[in-house]
Design an enzyme around this catalytic site. Structure first.
Site, PDB file in Angstrom:
ATOM      1  CG  HIS A   1      -5.991  -1.826   8.772  1.00 20.19           C
ATOM      2  ND1 HIS A   1      -6.010  -0.523   8.938  1.00 20.19           N
ATOM      3  CD2 HIS A   1      -4.893  -2.161   8.734  1.00 20.19           C
ATOM      4  CE1 HIS A   1      -4.903   0.113   9.520  1.00 20.19           C
ATOM      5  NE2 HIS A   1      -4.102  -1.184   9.475  1.00 20.19           N
TER       6      HIS A   1
ATOM      7  CD  GLU B   1      -8.880   1.740   7.816  1.00 13.15           C
ATOM      8  OE1 GLU B   1      -8.539   0.712   8.568  1.00 13.15           O
ATOM      9  OE2 GLU B   1      -8.219   2.794   8.164  1.00 13.15           O
TER      10      GLU B   1
ATOM     11  CG  ASP C   1      -9.107  -0.333  11.839  1.00 12.63           C
ATOM     12  OD1 ASP C   1      -8.089  -1.376  11.451  1.00 12.63           O
ATOM     13  OD2 ASP C   1      -9.422   0.605  10.871  1.00 12.63           O
TER      14      ASP C   1
ATOM     15  CG  ASP D   1      -0.251  -0.566   2.453  1.00  9.93           C
ATOM     16  OD1 ASP D   1       0.952  -0.572   2.788  1.00  9.93           O
ATOM     17  OD2 ASP D   1      -1.038  -0.917   3.450  1.00  9.93           O
TER      18      ASP D   1
END
Ligand code: F6R
Length: 260
Positions: A138, A143, A136, A67
């Site tokens: 991810h 996400e 979270d 990413d």
């Protein structure tokens, strides 16, 4: 998925570096997908030590990024391109030509995402993809509620992820809002997925990903759909796994030559 509980981050780094080294010995030009952030650093340090000690020739390996932030100026020290060059490509003695990543400075970000997705397939696909996990849940920067079939595309970071990553910048305001990330569908095409999670802060996310249902709300749970996914966790990150004893016993009974 295989879950391996290790005493600490260093041991996790060693175990995964050995699996990557074994892959490079079998396939010297393997395409290795790398992640950024704090978690994988022990892996890269262990790999570089093997190269320095003459135990590993990584010179033909190819590296690809998971990413990238959108909008950081070219050469920004926290762009993931800079981080991967600094932490992986240079220590392994590779040239920039052996490295590919999404172009976070491209004028047409959508086209650059598509081009990167196509380039990964054209390169023969990723042999081993390293992953971290966000607090979270991810993976990459997919996400919560990312499509499990998603391809490389632009995403908006949650506030929680921007706060988690603010430690790499001078202030929260400097953390970009947008990123390019391999999609979950793209990630699932890699031949072997290896996720490392360390520290208590990851314990909830790991438990949901490993023992919860496959759900877009927890993107890392998509690893349950992959035929060869390995989750390496230290004791702290494993602390909320109900099946921890079973995972320990299973790994202890595994023949050493089998690796991860
Ligand atoms: C980074 C990435 C992210 C991180 C995750 C954990 O390339 O894709 O998914 O792996 O945010 O980051 P750390 O390791 O810093 O806790």
């Amino acid at each position: 998925m295989e879950v391996v509980i290790v005493p600490d981050a260093t041991a996790g780094g060693e175990l995964i570096a050995e699996a990557m080294a074994a892959l490079m010995r079998r396939k010297p030009d393997a395409l290795l997908g790398v992640a950024t952030g704090s978690t994988p650093l022990p892996i890269y340090q262990a790999l570089a030590a093997k190269v320095r000690a003459g135990e590993l020739d990584a010179s033909r390996a190819r590296i690809c990024q998971l990413d990238e932030y959108v909008g950081l100026p070219a050469g920004h020290p926290e762009s993931y391109r800079s981080v991967v060059l600094r932490e992986v490509v240079e220590p392994l003695g590779l040239g920039e030509g052996s490295f590919m990543g999404p172009d976070g400075t491209a004028p047409d970000v959508h086209a650059a995402c598509e081009a990167y997705d196509t380039a990964l397939s054209a390169a023969g696909g990723v042999d081993l993809q390293l992953l971290g996990i966000g607090t979270d849940g991810h993976i990459g920067f997919n996400e919560p509620c990312s499509s499990l079939a998603s391809r490389t595309r632009i995403k908006t970071l949650t506030r929680q992820t921007r706060e988690d990553n603010a430690r790499f910048f001078d202030s929260l305001d400097e953390v970009p809002h947008h990123v390019m990330t391999q999609g979950i569908g793209t990630i699932l095409e890699a031949r072997h997925l290896v996720l490392l999670a360390t520290g208590e802060g990851k314990a909830d996310a790991v438990a949901h990903a490993v023992e919860g249902p496959v759900a877009a709300l927890v993107p890392a749970s998509a690893l349950q759909l992959h035929p060869h996914a390995t989750v390496v966790v230290d004791e702290a990150a494993a602390s909320k796994l109900k099946l921890a004893d079973y995972f320990r016993a299973t790994y202890a009974a595994k023949p050493e030559w089998q690796g991860i």
